[in-house]
Scaffold this motif. Structure first.
Motif, PDB file in Angstrom:
ATOM      1  N   MET A   1       0.869  -1.181  -0.088  1.00 26.55           N
ATOM      2  CA  MET A   1       0.082   0.007   0.193  1.00 26.55           C
ATOM      3  C   MET A   1       0.796   1.198  -0.104  1.00 26.55           C
ATOM      4  O   MET A   1       0.689   2.177  -0.558  1.00 26.55           O
ATOM      5  CB  MET A   1      -0.733  -0.195   1.327  1.00 26.55           C
ATOM      6  CG  MET A   1      -1.745   0.998   1.277  1.00 26.55           C
ATOM      7  SD  MET A   1      -3.231   1.094  -0.183  1.00 26.55           S
ATOM      8  CE  MET A   1      -3.932   2.281   0.460  1.00 26.55           C
ATOM      9  N   LEU A   2       1.991   1.328   0.831  1.00 20.36           N
ATOM     10  CA  LEU A   2       2.829   2.351   0.814  1.00 20.36           C
ATOM     11  C   LEU A   2       3.454   2.490  -0.510  1.00 20.36           C
ATOM     12  O   LEU A   2       3.558   3.770  -0.753  1.00 20.36           O
ATOM     13  CB  LEU A   2       3.967   2.117   2.083  1.00 20.36           C
ATOM     14  CG  LEU A   2       4.995   3.225   2.338  1.00 20.36           C
ATOM     15  CD1 LEU A   2       4.125   4.675   2.518  1.00 20.36           C
ATOM     16  CD2 LEU A   2       5.820   2.814   3.002  1.00 20.36           C
ATOM     17  N   VAL A   5       0.855   4.645  -2.625  1.00 27.13           N
ATOM     18  CA  VAL A   5       0.951   6.000  -2.393  1.00 27.13           C
ATOM     19  C   VAL A   5       2.199   6.549  -2.796  1.00 27.13           C
ATOM     20  O   VAL A   5       2.017   7.942  -3.437  1.00 27.13           O
ATOM     21  CB  VAL A   5       0.837   6.112  -0.677  1.00 27.13           C
ATOM     22  CG1 VAL A   5       0.922   7.641  -0.333  1.00 27.13           C
ATOM     23  CG2 VAL A   5      -0.473   5.592  -0.449  1.00 27.13           C
ATOM     24  N   THR A  39      -3.723  12.647  -1.903  1.00 26.27           N
ATOM     25  CA  THR A  39      -2.962  11.436  -1.813  1.00 26.27           C
ATOM     26  C   THR A  39      -2.195  11.349  -0.476  1.00 26.27           C
ATOM     27  O   THR A  39      -2.148  10.314   0.340  1.00 26.27           O
ATOM     28  CB  THR A  39      -1.975  10.990  -2.993  1.00 26.27           C
ATOM     29  OG1 THR A  39      -2.811  11.333  -4.236  1.00 26.27           O
ATOM     30  CG2 THR A  39      -1.490   9.925  -3.048  1.00 26.27           C
ATOM     31  N   GLY A  43      -3.100   8.800   2.562  1.00 28.06           N
ATOM     32  CA  GLY A  43      -1.973   7.739   2.930  1.00 28.06           C
ATOM     33  C   GLY A  43      -1.816   7.880   4.308  1.00 28.06           C
ATOM     34  O   GLY A  43      -1.638   6.968   4.987  1.00 28.06           O
ATOM     35  N   ARG A  46      -4.724   6.542   6.136  1.00 27.67           N
ATOM     36  CA  ARG A  46      -4.761   4.834   6.222  1.00 27.67           C
ATOM     37  C   ARG A  46      -3.820   4.346   7.157  1.00 27.67           C
ATOM     38  O   ARG A  46      -3.864   3.272   7.729  1.00 27.67           O
ATOM     39  CB  ARG A  46      -4.863   4.553   4.808  1.00 27.67           C
ATOM     40  CG  ARG A  46      -6.102   4.622   4.219  1.00 27.67           C
ATOM     41  CD  ARG A  46      -6.139   3.956   2.767  1.00 27.67           C
ATOM     42  NE  ARG A  46      -7.251   4.224   2.220  1.00 27.67           N
ATOM     43  CZ  ARG A  46      -7.875   3.986   1.131  1.00 27.67           C
ATOM     44  NH1 ARG A  46      -6.910   2.735   0.605  1.00 27.67           N
ATOM     45  NH2 ARG A  46      -9.102   4.009   0.662  1.00 27.67           N
ATOM     46  N   ARG A  47      -2.592   5.033   7.164  1.00 24.31           N
ATOM     47  CA  ARG A  47      -1.484   4.461   7.825  1.00 24.31           C
ATOM     48  C   ARG A  47      -1.427   4.597   9.242  1.00 24.31           C
ATOM     49  O   ARG A  47      -1.338   3.614  10.153  1.00 24.31           O
ATOM     50  CB  ARG A  47      -0.058   5.130   7.322  1.00 24.31           C
ATOM     51  CG  ARG A  47       1.148   4.629   7.933  1.00 24.31           C
ATOM     52  CD  ARG A  47       2.538   5.230   7.282  1.00 24.31           C
ATOM     53  NE  ARG A  47       3.485   4.466   7.698  1.00 24.31           N
ATOM     54  CZ  ARG A  47       4.611   4.766   7.450  1.00 24.31           C
ATOM     55  NH1 ARG A  47       4.565   6.080   6.793  1.00 24.31           N
ATOM     56  NH2 ARG A  47       5.851   4.149   7.961  1.00 24.31           N
TER      57      ARG A  47
END
Length: 53
Positions: A1-2, A5, A39, A43, A46-47
Motif C-alpha cells: 500500500m505504501l 501511495v 494522496t 495515505g 490509512r497508515r
C-alpha cells in the motif's frame, strides 16, 4: 500500500510540474497540487488507522 501511495505522489508531482511548465495548462498544475495533497492525506490517514489495530 505504501508503494502505491508513493507512486501516486510522484505522478501527481510530475503533473504539477508539467502544468506549471506549460503556461496554458495552469489548471493541470493546480489539479496536480490538489491531488498530491489529497494522496498524502489519505495515505497518512490509512497508515495511522492501520497502526492502531
Amino acid at each position: 500500500m505504501l508503494i502505491l501511495v508513493i507512486v501516486l505522489v510522484v505522478l501527481w508531482i510530475i503533473l504539477a510540474i508539467v502544468g506549471f511548465a506549460i503556461k496554458g495548462l495552469l489548471w493541470l498544475g493546480i489539479i496536480g497540487i490538489v491531488l498530491v495533497l489529497a494522496t498524502i492525506a489519505i495515505g497518512a490517514i490509512r497508515r495511522s488507522s492501520s497502526s492502531k489495530k
